[in-house]
Design a protein around this motif. Structure first.
Motif, PDB file in Angstrom:
ATOM      1  N   SER A  19       0.801  -1.071   0.058  1.00  0.00           N
ATOM      2  CA  SER A  19       0.070  -0.077   0.014  1.00  0.00           C
ATOM      3  C   SER A  19       0.879   1.182  -0.014  1.00  0.00           C
ATOM      4  N   ALA A  20       0.611   2.108  -0.981  1.00  0.00           N
ATOM      5  CA  ALA A  20       1.766   3.029  -1.110  1.00  0.00           C
ATOM      6  C   ALA A  20       0.965   4.053  -2.252  1.00  0.00           C
ATOM      7  N   LEU A  21       1.656   5.110  -2.488  1.00  0.00           N
ATOM      8  CA  LEU A  21       1.298   6.089  -3.692  1.00  0.00           C
ATOM      9  C   LEU A  21       2.658   5.550  -4.796  1.00  0.00           C
ATOM     10  N   TYR A  22       2.204   5.252  -5.964  1.00  0.00           N
ATOM     11  CA  TYR A  22       3.064   4.617  -6.810  1.00  0.00           C
ATOM     12  C   TYR A  22       3.314   6.064  -7.971  1.00  0.00           C
ATOM     13  N   LEU A  23       4.607   6.408  -7.964  1.00  0.00           N
ATOM     14  CA  LEU A  23       4.832   7.555  -8.786  1.00  0.00           C
ATOM     15  C   LEU A  23       5.477   7.005 -10.049  1.00  0.00           C
ATOM     16  N   CYS A  24       5.016   7.639 -11.220  1.00  0.00           N
ATOM     17  CA  CYS A  24       5.919   7.310 -12.549  1.00  0.00           C
ATOM     18  C   CYS A  24       6.641   8.787 -12.855  1.00  0.00           C
ATOM     19  N   ALA A  25       7.939   8.771 -13.452  1.00  0.00           N
ATOM     20  CA  ALA A  25       8.575   9.939 -13.817  1.00  0.00           C
ATOM     21  C   ALA A  25       9.164   9.919 -15.029  1.00  0.00           C
ATOM     22  N   SER A  26       9.073  10.738 -15.971  1.00  0.00           N
ATOM     23  CA  SER A  26       9.894  10.539 -17.305  1.00  0.00           C
ATOM     24  C   SER A  26      10.799  11.526 -17.349  1.00  0.00           C
ATOM     25  N   SER A  27      11.718  11.288 -18.155  1.00  0.00           N
ATOM     26  CA  SER A  27      12.914  12.016 -18.622  1.00  0.00           C
ATOM     27  C   SER A  27      13.282  11.607 -19.964  1.00  0.00           C
ATOM     28  N   SER A  28      14.573  12.446 -20.546  1.00  0.00           N
ATOM     29  CA  SER A  28      15.331  12.173 -21.719  1.00  0.00           C
ATOM     30  C   SER A  28      16.492  11.138 -21.414  1.00  0.00           C
ATOM     31  N   GLY A  29      16.395  10.195 -22.141  1.00  0.00           N
ATOM     32  CA  GLY A  29      17.420   9.190 -21.926  1.00  0.00           C
ATOM     33  C   GLY A  29      18.617   9.422 -22.814  1.00  0.00           C
ATOM     34  N   LEU A  30      18.483  10.583 -23.482  1.00  0.00           N
ATOM     35  CA  LEU A  30      19.544  10.439 -24.678  1.00  0.00           C
ATOM     36  C   LEU A  30      20.878  10.941 -23.925  1.00  0.00           C
ATOM     37  N   ALA A  31      21.130  11.620 -22.861  1.00  0.00           N
ATOM     38  CA  ALA A  31      22.159  11.915 -22.201  1.00  0.00           C
ATOM     39  C   ALA A  31      22.954  10.958 -21.471  1.00  0.00           C
ATOM     40  N   GLY A  32      22.119   9.851 -21.343  1.00  0.00           N
ATOM     41  CA  GLY A  32      22.553   8.688 -20.768  1.00  0.00           C
ATOM     42  C   GLY A  32      22.619   8.806 -19.164  1.00  0.00           C
ATOM     43  N   GLY A  33      21.636   9.548 -18.714  1.00  0.00           N
ATOM     44  CA  GLY A  33      21.415   9.749 -17.422  1.00  0.00           C
ATOM     45  C   GLY A  33      21.565  11.024 -16.741  1.00  0.00           C
ATOM     46  N   GLY A  34      21.164  11.475 -15.522  1.00  0.00           N
ATOM     47  CA  GLY A  34      21.563  12.775 -15.002  1.00  0.00           C
ATOM     48  C   GLY A  34      20.551  13.830 -15.331  1.00  0.00           C
ATOM     49  N   GLU A  35      19.483  13.506 -16.309  1.00  0.00           N
ATOM     50  CA  GLU A  35      18.523  14.326 -16.841  1.00  0.00           C
ATOM     51  C   GLU A  35      17.555  14.799 -15.524  1.00  0.00           C
ATOM     52  N   THR A  36      16.717  15.704 -15.668  1.00  0.00           N
ATOM     53  CA  THR A  36      15.719  16.039 -14.946  1.00  0.00           C
ATOM     54  C   THR A  36      14.448  14.940 -15.098  1.00  0.00           C
ATOM     55  N   GLN A  37      14.016  14.486 -13.884  1.00  0.00           N
ATOM     56  CA  GLN A  37      12.870  13.735 -14.000  1.00  0.00           C
ATOM     57  C   GLN A  37      11.604  14.594 -13.641  1.00  0.00           C
ATOM     58  N   TYR A  38      10.472  14.096 -14.555  1.00  0.00           N
ATOM     59  CA  TYR A  38       9.162  14.997 -14.089  1.00  0.00           C
ATOM     60  C   TYR A  38       8.293  13.946 -13.951  1.00  0.00           C
ATOM     61  N   PHE A  39       7.344  14.285 -12.795  1.00  0.00           N
ATOM     62  CA  PHE A  39       6.754  13.098 -11.968  1.00  0.00           C
ATOM     63  C   PHE A  39       5.216  13.418 -12.431  1.00  0.00           C
ATOM     64  N   GLY A  40       4.213  12.471 -12.764  1.00  0.00           N
ATOM     65  CA  GLY A  40       2.996  12.185 -12.611  1.00  0.00           C
ATOM     66  C   GLY A  40       2.348  12.388 -11.522  1.00  0.00           C
ATOM     67  N   PRO A  41       0.800  12.318 -11.392  1.00  0.00           N
ATOM     68  CA  PRO A  41       0.361  12.511 -10.080  1.00  0.00           C
ATOM     69  C   PRO A  41       0.049  11.340  -9.275  1.00  0.00           C
ATOM     70  N   GLY A  42       0.535  10.224  -9.826  1.00  0.00           N
ATOM     71  CA  GLY A  42       0.627   9.122  -8.903  1.00  0.00           C
ATOM     72  C   GLY A  42      -0.750   8.146  -8.867  1.00  0.00           C
ATOM     73  N   THR A  43      -0.689   6.889  -8.453  1.00  0.00           N
ATOM     74  CA  THR A  43      -1.651   5.864  -8.307  1.00  0.00           C
ATOM     75  C   THR A  43      -1.572   5.581  -6.698  1.00  0.00           C
ATOM     76  N   ARG A  44      -2.716   5.763  -5.905  1.00  0.00           N
ATOM     77  CA  ARG A  44      -2.682   5.654  -4.872  1.00  0.00           C
ATOM     78  C   ARG A  44      -3.100   3.953  -4.557  1.00  0.00           C
TER      79      ARG A  44
END
Lengths: 115, 112
Positions: free
Chosen positions: A86-111
């Protein structure tokens, strides 16, 4: 420009059941990460998908699995649910082109509530 | 194992006060440090810091990173009730993949 979207917003399951959560990344992003956030805690990294493959995994059991589709959307599956899932499940998206270290932007989550 | 410690865990101040939130970290292959604000559900992005000593600013919020001492601070001046939230910091270890390691967050409450 749509941000990260997740469905459903809320879900109630019973112990032992299976659940599938869905995520569509922000336009232009190709990498999806999933996090679990228990009450009063920071999000914990579950895994990340890039180019339809699991690229990195956190410290979660095999009951947690995922998938990424050619359109970059992703699913998180949890089998044999436990009360502790039981938890809030969050998804985050980013651009993978740089191979990591990019800013991740989060969705509203599923409780998710497991009874 | 990567470690992130935020302090204080909770803070109650009055509108107009200035607050400083702390984040110390130990991660391998450090690439950047991110700050997020979480009000109800989705953490919203505030700053990404990659270089030591360079302050990033957005309105009343500012943040700075010290890569030698492994910490970052987030300052909020002239606080407003809308600043009430949980503030999360997350160092990014990159290396081809970037699962973020979050601290527990600082729960900030601004009283009118």
């Amino acid at each position: 420009d749509a941000g990260v979207t997740q469905s459903p917003t809320h879900l109630i399951k019973t112990r032992g059941q299976q659940v599938t959560l869905r995520c569509s990344p922000k336009s232009g992003h190709d990498t999806v990460s999933w996090y679990q956030q228990a009450l009063g805690q920071g999000p914990q990294f579950i895994f990340q998908y890039y180019e339809e493959e699991e690229r990195q995994r956190g410290n979660f059991p095999d009951r947690f699995s995922g998938h990424q589709f050619p359109n970059y959307s992703s699913e998180l599956n949890v089998n044999a649910l436990l009360l502790g899932d039981s938890a809030l499940y969050l998804c985050a998206s980013s651009s993978g082109l740089a191979g990591g270290g990019e800013t991740q932007y989060f969705g509203p989550g599923t409780r998710l509530l497991v009874l | 194992e990567d470690k992130v410690v935020q302090s204080p865990l909770s803070l109650v101040v009055h509108e107009g006060d200035t607050v400083t939130l702390n984040c110390s970290y130990e991660v391998t292959n450090f690439r950047s440090l991110l700050w997020y604000k979480q009000e109800k559900k989705a953490p919203t992005f505030l700053f990404m810091l990659t270089s030591s000593g360079i302050e990033k600013k957005s309105g009343r919020l500012s943040s700075i990173l010290d890569k030698k001492e492994l910490f970052s601070i987030l300052n909020i001046t002239a606080t407003q009730t809308g600043d009430s939230a949980v503030y999360l910091c997350a160092p990014n270890s990159g290396g081809g993949a970037d699962g973020l390691t979050f601290g527990k967050g600082t729960h900030l409450i601004i009283q009118p």
